[in-house]
Design an enzyme around this catalytic site. Structure first.
Site, PDB file in Angstrom:
ATOM      1  N   GLU A 124      16.860   0.963  22.953  1.00  0.00           N
ATOM      2  CA  GLU A 124      16.548  -0.557  23.601  1.00  0.00           C
ATOM      3  C   GLU A 124      17.770  -1.412  23.336  1.00  0.00           C
ATOM      4  O   GLU A 124      18.581  -1.308  22.304  1.00  0.00           O
ATOM      5  CB  GLU A 124      15.460  -1.074  22.669  1.00  0.00           C
ATOM      6  CG  GLU A 124      13.969  -0.433  22.964  1.00  0.00           C
ATOM      7  CD  GLU A 124      12.763  -1.344  22.407  1.00  0.00           C
ATOM      8  OE1 GLU A 124      11.955  -1.179  22.997  1.00  0.00           O
ATOM      9  OE2 GLU A 124      13.010  -1.762  21.317  1.00  0.00           O
ATOM     10  N   CYS A 137      22.842  -7.649  22.622  1.00  0.00           N
ATOM     11  CA  CYS A 137      22.957  -6.679  21.374  1.00  0.00           C
ATOM     12  C   CYS A 137      22.601  -5.262  21.624  1.00  0.00           C
ATOM     13  O   CYS A 137      21.764  -4.867  22.263  1.00  0.00           O
ATOM     14  CB  CYS A 137      21.448  -7.341  20.626  1.00  0.00           C
ATOM     15  SG  CYS A 137      21.035  -6.418  19.101  1.00  0.00           S
ATOM     16  N   CYS A 144      17.229   5.448  13.066  1.00  0.00           N
ATOM     17  CA  CYS A 144      18.029   4.794  12.254  1.00  0.00           C
ATOM     18  C   CYS A 144      17.737   5.683  10.898  1.00  0.00           C
ATOM     19  O   CYS A 144      16.706   6.364  10.603  1.00  0.00           O
ATOM     20  CB  CYS A 144      17.985   3.430  11.870  1.00  0.00           C
ATOM     21  SG  CYS A 144      18.824   2.662  10.855  1.00  0.00           S
ATOM     22  N   GLY A 208      20.139   1.360  14.990  1.00  0.00           N
ATOM     23  CA  GLY A 208      21.194   2.333  14.277  1.00  0.00           C
ATOM     24  C   GLY A 208      22.185   1.542  13.120  1.00  0.00           C
ATOM     25  O   GLY A 208      22.323   0.305  13.363  1.00  0.00           O
ATOM     26  N   GLU A 209      22.958   2.381  12.635  1.00  0.00           N
ATOM     27  CA  GLU A 209      23.803   1.735  11.771  1.00  0.00           C
ATOM     28  C   GLU A 209      25.220   2.041  12.383  1.00  0.00           C
ATOM     29  O   GLU A 209      25.794   3.223  12.304  1.00  0.00           O
ATOM     30  CB  GLU A 209      23.779   2.176  10.312  1.00  0.00           C
ATOM     31  CG  GLU A 209      25.101   2.172   9.260  1.00  0.00           C
ATOM     32  CD  GLU A 209      25.777   0.818   9.192  1.00  0.00           C
ATOM     33  OE1 GLU A 209      26.901   0.631   9.760  1.00  0.00           O
ATOM     34  OE2 GLU A 209      24.837  -0.251   8.748  1.00  0.00           O
ATOM     35  N   SER A 240      27.662  -5.319  12.957  1.00  0.00           N
ATOM     36  CA  SER A 240      27.028  -5.696  11.888  1.00  0.00           C
ATOM     37  C   SER A 240      26.537  -4.267  11.028  1.00  0.00           C
ATOM     38  O   SER A 240      26.339  -3.191  11.691  1.00  0.00           O
ATOM     39  CB  SER A 240      25.527  -6.294  12.049  1.00  0.00           C
ATOM     40  OG  SER A 240      24.715  -6.479  11.265  1.00  0.00           O
ATOM     41  N   SER A 262      24.614  -7.096   6.859  1.00  0.00           N
ATOM     42  CA  SER A 262      23.081  -7.267   6.568  1.00  0.00           C
ATOM     43  C   SER A 262      22.811  -7.281   5.208  1.00  0.00           C
ATOM     44  O   SER A 262      22.559  -6.373   4.603  1.00  0.00           O
ATOM     45  CB  SER A 262      22.702  -6.003   7.179  1.00  0.00           C
ATOM     46  OG  SER A 262      21.187  -6.217   7.531  1.00  0.00           O
ATOM     47  N   LEU A 263      22.599  -8.615   4.317  1.00  0.00           N
ATOM     48  CA  LEU A 263      22.820  -8.690   3.057  1.00  0.00           C
ATOM     49  C   LEU A 263      21.356  -8.754   2.601  1.00  0.00           C
ATOM     50  O   LEU A 263      20.873  -7.894   1.686  1.00  0.00           O
ATOM     51  CB  LEU A 263      23.502  -9.871   2.824  1.00  0.00           C
ATOM     52  CG  LEU A 263      23.925 -10.147   1.330  1.00  0.00           C
ATOM     53  CD1 LEU A 263      24.720  -9.000   0.688  1.00  0.00           C
ATOM     54  CD2 LEU A 263      24.413 -11.495   1.127  1.00  0.00           C
ATOM     55  N   ASN A 339      10.664 -11.441  11.473  1.00  0.00           N
ATOM     56  CA  ASN A 339      10.092 -11.339  12.720  1.00  0.00           C
ATOM     57  C   ASN A 339       9.006 -10.219  12.662  1.00  0.00           C
ATOM     58  O   ASN A 339       9.484  -9.312  12.050  1.00  0.00           O
ATOM     59  CB  ASN A 339      11.166 -10.981  13.949  1.00  0.00           C
ATOM     60  CG  ASN A 339      12.211 -11.952  14.357  1.00  0.00           C
ATOM     61  OD1 ASN A 339      11.739 -13.002  14.703  1.00  0.00           O
ATOM     62  ND2 ASN A 339      13.477 -11.763  14.174  1.00  0.00           N
ATOM     63  N   CYS A 382      15.337  -9.916  16.181  1.00  0.00           N
ATOM     64  CA  CYS A 382      15.939  -9.138  15.207  1.00  0.00           C
ATOM     65  C   CYS A 382      14.955  -8.286  14.242  1.00  0.00           C
ATOM     66  O   CYS A 382      13.875  -8.897  13.677  1.00  0.00           O
ATOM     67  CB  CYS A 382      16.762 -10.069  14.327  1.00  0.00           C
ATOM     68  SG  CYS A 382      17.817  -9.350  12.746  1.00  0.00           S
TER      69      CYS A 382
END
Length: 411
Positions: A124, A137, A144, A208-209, A240, A262-263, A339, A382
């Protein structure tokens, strides 16, 4: 009203049949200039002495004009165009579905053909229109591996990494759909100025990362930022990561784009739960890598993403700890109202709580915008992306709608 379109109409199905016929042809999309030249020579399409000129021509047609058919490369001889078509492809992924949110956000479900002995895969991609800019995005993996507990994508197991072709093709397909490429039917087609683009920014924040697919992401982003092609400023490209520490400095040195982390937590115990990669690369190592990020300054700040989870990480004490953790790091802190998605046990923090959290951070000297949720009604916000290879069942969609009506997902 949310709109959803099945793009696979009769004409598209015919195009899909054509795709099958050329599935074994290598695509020129996603190759570096050097790889492109080598591929043309190896296939016997051009002589070695022609490499520089032909690569420049093809690069222009692919990334400035956005052509999807060699026949439209008008300043190349008809015979050469025919030869190129015999050996290579330059098509786009199949658009299985397009959804348009009530707020104008668009989400596409793309399907890519099998790789080797594999199977077709779906991912997506989301487009967010805003005043003065449009952000795409982009996904870097199918599924993932990170299993972040608040993220819908993390519930889908990793299928495979995307190739540079598949990463950059998301940008090109989105620009096709939005009318963001110039008219290439004639040699005099007007160029699209940087200020007139619908896609002005891209963020590697999809499925994904990205740093677990470093080489392919690097190749794709260097193509996206190439001044003689897609020509996106590296300051308009943000990558990110959830904290793959060894690759963070490499990202700055070899790609040079903006960095987002991404904390979501200010101590290792909580971050181990929310973002399990923290067990491998704890906060001290992550923040040290951020301090060492090449080019980081007040003009090139690192963005720290912080999802607001009710009664989990949203107290005033958490805000104080966040300021202390980031002391001395040129940073912007994006507060993200959680979300919702079917099956989650988390709730979004109350709006008043989010505002108090933001006020404290702003008063401490950090920009702390509250991200406006976009595309929630089509699961495009997100943390909500998940490819339709695991499509949401009707009862799951109804459950999500009920959550939204009840206010559990409202900031």
């Amino acid at each position: 009203m949310t709109l959803s379109f099945d793009i696979t109409d009769t004409s598209t199905r015919a195009a899909l049949a054509a795709r099958v016929a050329v599935a074994e042809k290598p695509s020129l999309i996603g190759m570096t200039r050097e790889e492109l030249g080598q591929a043309l020579v190896a296939a016997g399409v051009i002589a070695e002495r022609q490499v520089k000129m032909r690569v420049s021509q093809i690069w222009h047609w692919l990334y400035v004009r956005g052509v999807t058919d060699f026949a439209h490369m008008f300043n190349i001889s008809k015979d050469l165009r025919s030869t190129l078509a015999e050996h290579f492809s330059i098509g786009r992924p199949e658009i299985v579905e397009e959804q348009i949110s009530t707020d104008g956000t668009r989400k596409w479900l793309f399907r890519f053909p099998p790789r080797g002995a594999g199977r077709p895969v779906e991912i997506e991609t989301v487009y967010i229109p805003e005043e003065g800019r449009g952000t795409l995005c982009i996904s870097s993996q199918v599924g993932c591996t990170l299993t972040c507990s608040f993220c819908h994508t993390g519930t889908q197991k990793l299928v495979r990494n995307l190739t540079s072709e598949e990463i950059i093709a998301q940008l090109m397909a989105a620009r096709d759909r939005l009318g963001d490429f110039p008219d290439h039917d004639t040699p005099e087609g007007t160029m699209v100025p940087a200020e007139g683009r619908k896609v002005s920014n891209i963020v590697m924040m999809g499925m994904g990362e990205p740093l677990y697919n470093f080489e392919e992401v690097k190749k794709a982003l260097l193509i996206a930022s190439d001044g003689d092609g897609l020509s996106l400023s590296r300051r308009r490209i943000t990558l990110s990561t959830s904290g793959v520490v060894p690759e963070i400095v490499r990202t700055g040195e070899e790609i040079g784009v903006m960095l987002a982390i991404s904390l979501h937590a200010t101590n290792d115990d909580l971050r181990d739960l929310l973002v399990p990669i923290n067990k491998k690369y704890p906060l001290a190592e992550l923040i040290a890598a951020c301090r060492a990020y090449p080019g980081v300054s007040n003009a090139r700040r690192i963005t720290f993403e912080y999802v607001m989870l009710k009664d989990v990480n949203d107290s005033l004490e958490d805000a104080k700890a966040l300021v202390k953790l980031l002391k001395g790091v040129p940073a912007k802190i994006n507060l993200i109202p959680f979300n919702p998605w079917p099956g989650t046990n988390y709730q979004c923090s109350d709006w008043e709580t989010i505002e108090k959290f933001s006020d404290y951070i702003n008063n401490a000297g950090y920009a702390s915008p509250i991200r406006t949720p976009r595309g929630r009604d089509i699961l495009a916000a997100c943390g909500q992306l998940k490819s339709d290879s695991e499509r949401m069942k009707k009862h799951e969609r109804l459950a999500l709608e009920a959550m939204m009506i009840a206010g559990h997902g409202e900031a």
